[in-house]
Design a protein around this motif. Sequence first.
Motif, short mmCIF file in Angstrom:
data_model
loop_
_atom_site.label_atom_id
_atom_site.label_comp_id
_atom_site.label_asym_id
_atom_site.label_seq_id
_atom_site.Cartn_x
_atom_site.Cartn_y
_atom_site.Cartn_z
N ARG A 8 -34.14 2.18 24.91
CA ARG A 8 -35.40 2.22 24.18
C ARG A 8 -36.12 3.55 24.32
O ARG A 8 -37.00 3.87 23.55
N HIS A 9 -35.77 4.31 25.33
CA HIS A 9 -36.48 5.55 25.63
C HIS A 9 -35.81 6.74 24.96
O HIS A 9 -34.58 6.85 24.94
N CYS A 73 -40.00 0.25 15.07
CA CYS A 73 -39.19 0.81 13.98
C CYS A 73 -39.08 -0.19 12.83
O CYS A 73 -39.40 -1.37 12.98
N PRO A 74 -38.61 0.28 11.65
CA PRO A 74 -38.47 -0.64 10.50
C PRO A 74 -37.59 -1.85 10.78
O PRO A 74 -37.80 -2.91 10.19
N LEU A 246 -26.04 9.15 9.27
CA LEU A 246 -26.73 10.40 9.55
C LEU A 246 -27.02 10.52 11.04
O LEU A 246 -26.88 11.61 11.62
N ALA A 247 -27.40 9.43 11.68
CA ALA A 247 -27.66 9.47 13.13
C ALA A 247 -26.41 9.90 13.89
O ALA A 247 -26.48 10.65 14.86
N ARG A 248 -25.23 9.43 13.42
CA ARG A 248 -23.98 9.84 14.06
C ARG A 248 -23.75 11.34 13.89
O ARG A 248 -23.36 12.03 14.84
N GLU A 249 -24.02 11.86 12.70
CA GLU A 249 -23.82 13.29 12.44
C GLU A 249 -24.81 14.14 13.25
O GLU A 249 -24.46 15.22 13.74
N CYS A 277 -37.07 7.82 16.00
CA CYS A 277 -36.54 6.65 16.70
C CYS A 277 -35.11 6.34 16.27
O CYS A 277 -34.28 5.92 17.08
N GLU A 278 -34.81 6.55 14.98
CA GLU A 278 -33.50 6.19 14.46
C GLU A 278 -32.45 7.26 14.71
O GLU A 278 -31.26 6.96 14.89
N LEU A 279 -32.85 8.54 14.70
CA LEU A 279 -31.88 9.63 14.76
C LEU A 279 -31.68 10.18 16.16
O LEU A 279 -30.64 10.78 16.45
#
Length: 713
Positions: A8-9, A73-74, A246-249, A277-279
């Motif tokens: 979470r951090h 987050c969403p 995109l987060a993986r990239e 938070c997502e990336l």
Amino acid sequence: MDAAQTSRHRTVAVVGASGAGKTTLTEALLHRAGAIPRAGRVEDGSTVTDHEPEEITRGISLGLALGTLTWTCPDGAERTLTLADAPGHPDFAGAMDTALSVADLALVVVSAVDGVQPGTRTAWATAEALGVPRVVVVTQEDRARADFRRVLGELREAFGEHLWPIELPLGEEQSFRAIADVLGEHALVYDDEGRHHDEDLPPEVVDEEHRMHVDVTEELVSHDDEQLDAYLSGTEPTAAVLERDLAREVATGEAAPVVVASGVTATGVDRLTDLLCELAPAPTERDSRIVVGSATPDDTPADTPAGTATGGDGGGDGGGAGRTVAVAADPSGEPLVHIFRTVVDPFVGQVSMLKVLSGVVRTSDRLRNATTGADERLHGLFRLQGKEHIPVGELAAGDVGAVAKLGGSPSGTLLWSRPSGQGRPFLPPPRRPVHAASLVPASQSDDERMPTALARLVAEDPTLVVDRVGEATVLRGLGDTQLAVAVERLARVFGVHVGTGPVPVAYRETIARSTQAEGKVKKQSGGHGQFAVVQLRVGPLPEGGFEFVDSVVGGAVPRQYISAVEKGARDAMAAGGPLGHPVVDLRVEVYDGKSHSVDSSDMAFRVATAAGVKAALADAGTVLLEPVATVTVTVPPDHQGAVLTDLSGRRGRVSRTELADDGRARLVATVPEVELSRYVLDLRSLTGGRAELTIRPAGYERVPDKSRSHPRS
């Protein structure tokens, strides 16, 4: 606490050029998340992260400051973000290095007005060298002359085509109140409270936005055969799938998304928080590295903390023996803590910022500093909201917080639970000082307290270095602003008042030719007297240093006094030659002498030899030597000629010019130190701040006669 809780951090380093809006954006992020009741302003000194008096006076960030927010987050997941607001001024680049050394993600802030600046390039290069993933946010879109598309072109020219815009401003300057979401292909329209609702895209941007959407989509699906096949078959991936890919990239450094926001109007700030938070990779996805003990490459060090994976080639910060190991952010592992910055609070005392690399630490835990050997007790853990302390009971692997009153744990050290073993964080090489000033205490009391205060100041900022030149105390750093702030903190925090002045040049002298001399002491005052005679050959030592030769035969100088003869020669060198400077590069040979069975002593031969060496120096004369430095300047090619001309005017001898990997010119020259007193400031002016500079001592050279009386001021 399990791995899911640890994930979470996130720690986000907010970096970029000075004036790009980093602190204003940090303030907006904290306020939008409800972490602070209102957003402060840099102009009136009310921001959370620029809270030191020196920062408020100057209106710029001068040190690393932390802020913490919690965000839903969403997808409903809750994240805790620690924002490390780093200064963009080149004098305080060490604080930026520190922020990036503990970051899970670098948020590179670029002004929509000023575009890519030298500070942007420095932040990008440092993050890249440390392997920190990057997201670029273009700020100040609400200001006059804002131009997102121009800045996007500058970013791609500077850093490559893998910078993908995933947002577009809808309107600029005063009309900036909406953003096009390139992945979701809709508009986010904001109100005065910084909240948005979704709308269809305006017709005038539909084609441009769709081209960007197709470019990003095709790039993302090209890395996954299954997705690529589906896409070619007409199946369009959803926005959620694109964000996941995109987060993986981002995590692998293959992509750096470009987004847009205004810290003043809060337009895009909530969307930016969602993306952070997502990336941002979870701490569990990125191992930390430390240097442990001194092990052979084939063996895992006995001191390696549980849960670590060995690896690497033993590189890192280049200091001392040891083996580099990777440390997984495992809350069930042994406690391992990186102390990354210390600062002295006038009311609390020393505050140590820390990141937990492994395990869980709790208030009242006892740990040992693996770097200094000090035993420490964690009196109370807390998170930092600028200067505010928010108590917490524990901190888990991947988390950032602080603790007070650690007496033996300076910046750049490790705490762990083992009773023995050595270790230190794996850090980039420290930035070397390029500017200096001598310190003059205002009173005897200030003089007595200055060494302790300076030691604590250097513990706060390791880019500061204290040394001695003759009788002067010299403070060295990265520029004049850094030194001015250091002097102000000496007075405000430590109560030590000093003035500053130019650094005296550490001239030396050496004998001009070989000669012979006699040194003698003959004193009789009743009882034991003093008697010693030495015959000396004194000459220059081309290879440098000091050489003492004992050529006495027949016991003319008894063996027990030979060491005193050598000490006397060294005394004379330290006392200085005819020009008043310490003597170097000398060969002293004692080949004869006389002694007395009663009146001779160590002291007599020591004094006699010193007198003989002084006589030799006076007879042969001396040559004045000045310190020189190796200066390396990396600069864009269009500034190369101006830099070369300037170095020539400083009596510099260019030894090498070459092309750096990034296309810039790298110039290496030998320059007298007397010509470098303001060089970093002049170089910034000459190149618009686009040059990188290192200065390393390179020994001494003979002073040309024509320059003796005309050093650069």
